[in-house]
Write an enzyme that holds these catalytic residues in place. Structure first.
Site, mmCIF file in Angstrom:
data_model
loop_
_atom_site.group_PDB
_atom_site.id
_atom_site.type_symbol
_atom_site.label_atom_id
_atom_site.label_comp_id
_atom_site.label_asym_id
_atom_site.label_seq_id
_atom_site.Cartn_x
_atom_site.Cartn_y
_atom_site.Cartn_z
ATOM 1 N N ARG A 1 -9.546 0.829 8.816
ATOM 2 C CA ARG A 1 -9.152 -0.531 9.178
ATOM 3 C C ARG A 1 -10.216 -1.229 10.002
ATOM 4 O O ARG A 1 -10.038 -2.396 10.351
ATOM 5 C CB ARG A 1 -7.864 -0.484 10.006
ATOM 6 C CG ARG A 1 -6.598 -0.802 9.207
ATOM 7 C CD ARG A 1 -5.437 -0.489 10.121
ATOM 8 N NE ARG A 1 -4.262 -1.275 9.924
ATOM 9 C CZ ARG A 1 -3.167 -0.834 9.284
ATOM 10 N NH1 ARG A 1 -3.154 0.338 8.708
ATOM 11 N NH2 ARG A 1 -2.090 -1.584 9.228
ATOM 12 N N ARG B 1 11.535 -5.486 4.818
ATOM 13 C CA ARG B 1 11.239 -4.063 4.583
ATOM 14 C C ARG B 1 12.192 -3.141 5.336
ATOM 15 O O ARG B 1 12.500 -3.354 6.499
ATOM 16 C CB ARG B 1 9.805 -3.778 5.043
ATOM 17 C CG ARG B 1 9.486 -2.287 5.147
ATOM 18 C CD ARG B 1 8.026 -2.004 5.125
ATOM 19 N NE ARG B 1 7.286 -2.519 6.258
ATOM 20 C CZ ARG B 1 5.951 -2.477 6.332
ATOM 21 N NH1 ARG B 1 5.235 -1.954 5.367
ATOM 22 N NH2 ARG B 1 5.355 -2.959 7.396
ATOM 23 N N ARG C 1 11.350 -0.818 10.957
ATOM 24 C CA ARG C 1 10.309 -0.582 11.947
ATOM 25 C C ARG C 1 10.378 -1.596 13.078
ATOM 26 O O ARG C 1 10.581 -2.784 12.836
ATOM 27 C CB ARG C 1 8.940 -0.646 11.272
ATOM 28 C CG ARG C 1 8.586 0.672 10.599
ATOM 29 C CD ARG C 1 7.390 0.573 9.719
ATOM 30 N NE ARG C 1 6.268 -0.146 10.320
ATOM 31 C CZ ARG C 1 5.123 -0.367 9.683
ATOM 32 N NH1 ARG C 1 4.953 0.081 8.442
ATOM 33 N NH2 ARG C 1 4.151 -1.031 10.268
ATOM 34 N N LYS D 1 0.823 -1.209 0.000
ATOM 35 C CA LYS D 1 0.000 0.000 0.000
ATOM 36 C C LYS D 1 0.860 1.263 0.000
ATOM 37 O O LYS D 1 0.645 2.173 -0.801
ATOM 38 C CB LYS D 1 -0.934 0.017 1.224
ATOM 39 C CG LYS D 1 -1.878 -1.178 1.295
ATOM 40 C CD LYS D 1 -2.790 -1.114 2.507
ATOM 41 C CE LYS D 1 -2.090 -1.143 3.849
ATOM 42 N NZ LYS D 1 -1.349 -2.398 4.134
ATOM 43 N N ARG E 1 -0.569 -8.784 13.673
ATOM 44 C CA ARG E 1 -1.071 -7.808 12.692
ATOM 45 C C ARG E 1 -1.919 -8.502 11.631
ATOM 46 O O ARG E 1 -2.913 -7.955 11.162
ATOM 47 C CB ARG E 1 0.104 -7.051 12.066
ATOM 48 C CG ARG E 1 0.689 -6.042 13.056
ATOM 49 C CD ARG E 1 2.106 -5.673 12.742
ATOM 50 N NE ARG E 1 2.245 -4.971 11.500
ATOM 51 C CZ ARG E 1 3.404 -4.846 10.857
ATOM 52 N NH1 ARG E 1 4.501 -5.394 11.343
ATOM 53 N NH2 ARG E 1 3.460 -4.173 9.744
HETATM 54 P P1 ADP Z 1 2.224 -1.866 3.199
HETATM 55 O O1 ADP Z 1 2.220 -0.366 3.166
HETATM 56 O O2 ADP Z 1 1.009 -2.455 2.530
HETATM 57 O O3 ADP Z 1 2.412 -2.417 4.565
HETATM 58 P P2 ADP Z 1 4.797 -1.640 1.795
HETATM 59 O O4 ADP Z 1 4.466 -0.771 0.633
HETATM 60 O O5 ADP Z 1 5.545 -1.038 2.910
HETATM 61 O O6 ADP Z 1 3.456 -2.379 2.334
HETATM 62 O O7 ADP Z 1 5.593 -2.905 1.223
HETATM 63 C C1 ADP Z 1 6.119 -3.907 2.093
HETATM 64 C C2 ADP Z 1 7.504 -4.331 1.610
HETATM 65 O O8 ADP Z 1 7.376 -5.090 0.397
HETATM 66 C C3 ADP Z 1 8.459 -3.185 1.290
HETATM 67 O O9 ADP Z 1 9.759 -3.605 1.649
HETATM 68 C C4 ADP Z 1 8.328 -3.013 -0.233
HETATM 69 O O10 ADP Z 1 9.554 -2.536 -0.806
HETATM 70 C C5 ADP Z 1 8.032 -4.435 -0.698
HETATM 71 N N1 ADP Z 1 7.063 -4.503 -1.815
HETATM 72 C C6 ADP Z 1 5.975 -3.729 -2.019
HETATM 73 N N2 ADP Z 1 5.298 -4.132 -3.114
HETATM 74 C C7 ADP Z 1 5.963 -5.206 -3.615
HETATM 75 C C8 ADP Z 1 5.761 -6.075 -4.753
HETATM 76 N N3 ADP Z 1 4.720 -5.916 -5.578
HETATM 77 N N4 ADP Z 1 6.658 -7.068 -4.951
HETATM 78 C C9 ADP Z 1 7.716 -7.244 -4.091
HETATM 79 N N5 ADP Z 1 7.956 -6.450 -3.021
HETATM 80 C C10 ADP Z 1 7.094 -5.440 -2.769
HETATM 81 P P1 ADP Z 2 1.250 -1.984 7.837
HETATM 82 O O1 ADP Z 2 0.640 -1.583 6.554
HETATM 83 O O2 ADP Z 2 2.559 -2.690 7.674
HETATM 84 O O3 ADP Z 2 0.303 -2.723 8.735
HETATM 85 P P2 ADP Z 2 0.964 0.684 8.996
HETATM 86 O O4 ADP Z 2 2.068 1.641 8.960
HETATM 87 O O5 ADP Z 2 -0.226 0.940 8.137
HETATM 88 O O6 ADP Z 2 1.633 -0.718 8.685
HETATM 89 O O7 ADP Z 2 0.434 0.514 10.484
HETATM 90 C C1 ADP Z 2 1.299 0.263 11.569
HETATM 91 C C2 ADP Z 2 0.497 0.138 12.856
HETATM 92 O O8 ADP Z 2 -0.160 1.383 13.139
HETATM 93 C C3 ADP Z 2 -0.619 -0.901 12.817
HETATM 94 O O9 ADP Z 2 -0.158 -2.201 13.150
HETATM 95 C C4 ADP Z 2 -1.582 -0.337 13.878
HETATM 96 O O10 ADP Z 2 -1.122 -0.611 15.189
HETATM 97 C C5 ADP Z 2 -1.474 1.161 13.660
HETATM 98 N N1 ADP Z 2 -2.463 1.679 12.682
HETATM 99 C C6 ADP Z 2 -2.204 2.220 11.457
HETATM 100 N N2 ADP Z 2 -3.342 2.601 10.864
HETATM 101 C C7 ADP Z 2 -4.357 2.296 11.728
HETATM 102 C C8 ADP Z 2 -5.779 2.415 11.674
HETATM 103 N N3 ADP Z 2 -6.408 2.945 10.618
HETATM 104 N N4 ADP Z 2 -6.479 1.978 12.757
HETATM 105 C C9 ADP Z 2 -5.874 1.444 13.836
HETATM 106 N N5 ADP Z 2 -4.551 1.291 13.936
HETATM 107 C C10 ADP Z 2 -3.786 1.704 12.896
#
Ligand code: ADP
Ligand code: ADP
Ligand code: ZN
Length: 228
Positions: free
Chosen positions: A98, A137, A171, A23, A182
């Site tokens: 969420r 990541r 992170r 995302k 998660r």
């Molecule tokens: P999210 O915001 O949904 O948690 P991220 O955008 O941070 O996910 O992506 C998670 C990890 O996977 C990052 O290290 C990113 O560089 C990698 N990543 C994202 N999209 C892809 C993909 N389509 N294929 C392989 N790796 C990806």
């Molecule tokens: P990822 O896409 O890898 O889950 P985020 O950066 O979106 O990571 O979120 C990290 C953490 O922040 C989540 O595990 C949760 O604890 C909190 N968080 C983020 N967005 C929300 C939301 N909309 N509602 C509740 N908790 C959230």
């Protein structure tokens, strides 16, 4: 959805999907390409934790345990951010909503300003892929550009392609133990939003098992149609 949008209101896109789906990576690319602002509640919450605010103090332990921060805190942070002037040109919501309560509150917030959701785009990945993506990541601490040990390495090791800084960070919650919590939170509390947005006829699905560029192509084509 009939493909048309209310003229004169800024676009609102939602990126839905489990942690690690891509995302943040994709929202950042869409932001540049379409002039939309990426709103990541994860980033906003991490900033609140770093600032030591009351909201940040309450969020910290929940985030470290891999749970969801309370709707009240998330909604207050999101509402403030959405009211800032740069959001007037349209937003991509990344990691929000969420929970069903957050989705309902968002509908209400948008209704107040005559806006609506143009698309809720589900990035579909399986649980194994999601764990692999999270485990590798890392992020540039200076500009926020995201990287991966295998799938998106910086051209020069430990150096950000985007800004040249050498401040890569990982992170605290990207560890094997928290990842499972998660994932549970996603399946239990966030996955019901798929039906919520399908019922409103704004749900779109993208195969996020593909590589970053292929996912971006699919998303850009979708965004172009939605913004037309
Ligand atoms: P999210 O915001 O949904 O948690 P991220 O955008 O941070 O996910 O992506 C998670 C990890 O996977 C990052 O290290 C990113 O560089 C990698 N990543 C994202 N999209 C892809 C993909 N389509 N294929 C392989 N790796 C990806
Ligand atoms: P990822 O896409 O890898 O889950 P985020 O950066 O979106 O990571 O979120 C990290 C953490 O922040 C989540 O595990 C949760 O604890 C909190 N968080 C983020 N967005 C929300 C939301 N909309 N509602 C509740 N908790 C959230
Ligand atoms: Zn950088």
């Amino acid at each position: 959805m009939d493909g048309s949008r209310t003229v004169g209101t800024p676009p609102v896109l939602i990126l839905l999907g489990p942690p690690g789906a891509g995302k943040g990576t994709q929202a950042r690319m869409l932001e540049e390409r379409f002039g939309l602002v990426q709103l990541s509640t994860g980033d906003l919450l991490r900033a609140a934790v770093a600032s030591g605010s009351e909201a940040g103090k309450a969020a910290k332990s929940v985030m470290e345990a891999g749970g969801l921060v309370s709707d009240d805190i998330v909604l207050a942070i999101l509402r403030d951010r959405l009211a800032e002037p740069d959001c007037a040109g349209g937003v991509i919501l990344d990691g929000f909503p969420r929970t069903t309560a957050q989705a309902e509150a968002l509908d209400q917030m948008l209704a107040e300003t005559g806006q609506q959701i143009d698309a809720a785009i589900l990035l579909e990945v399986d649980d194994v892929k999601m764990v692999v993506r999270i485990a590798g990541r890392f992020t540039c601490g200076a500009c926020g550009e995201g990287y991966h040990d295998t799938f998106k390495k910086p051209k020069v090791p430990d150096t950000c392609d985007a800004c040249g800084a050498r401040q890569m960070t990982r992170r605290a919650d990207d560890n094997a133990k928290t990842v499972m919590s998660r994932l549970d939170a996603y399946h239990e509390q966030t996955a019901p939003l798929i039906a919520y947005y399908a019922d409103k006829a704004v749900l779109r699905r993208v195969d996020a098992m593909q590589d970053i560029a292929a996912v971006q192509d699919a998303l850009a084509a979708l965004t172009q149609r939605v913004m037309a």
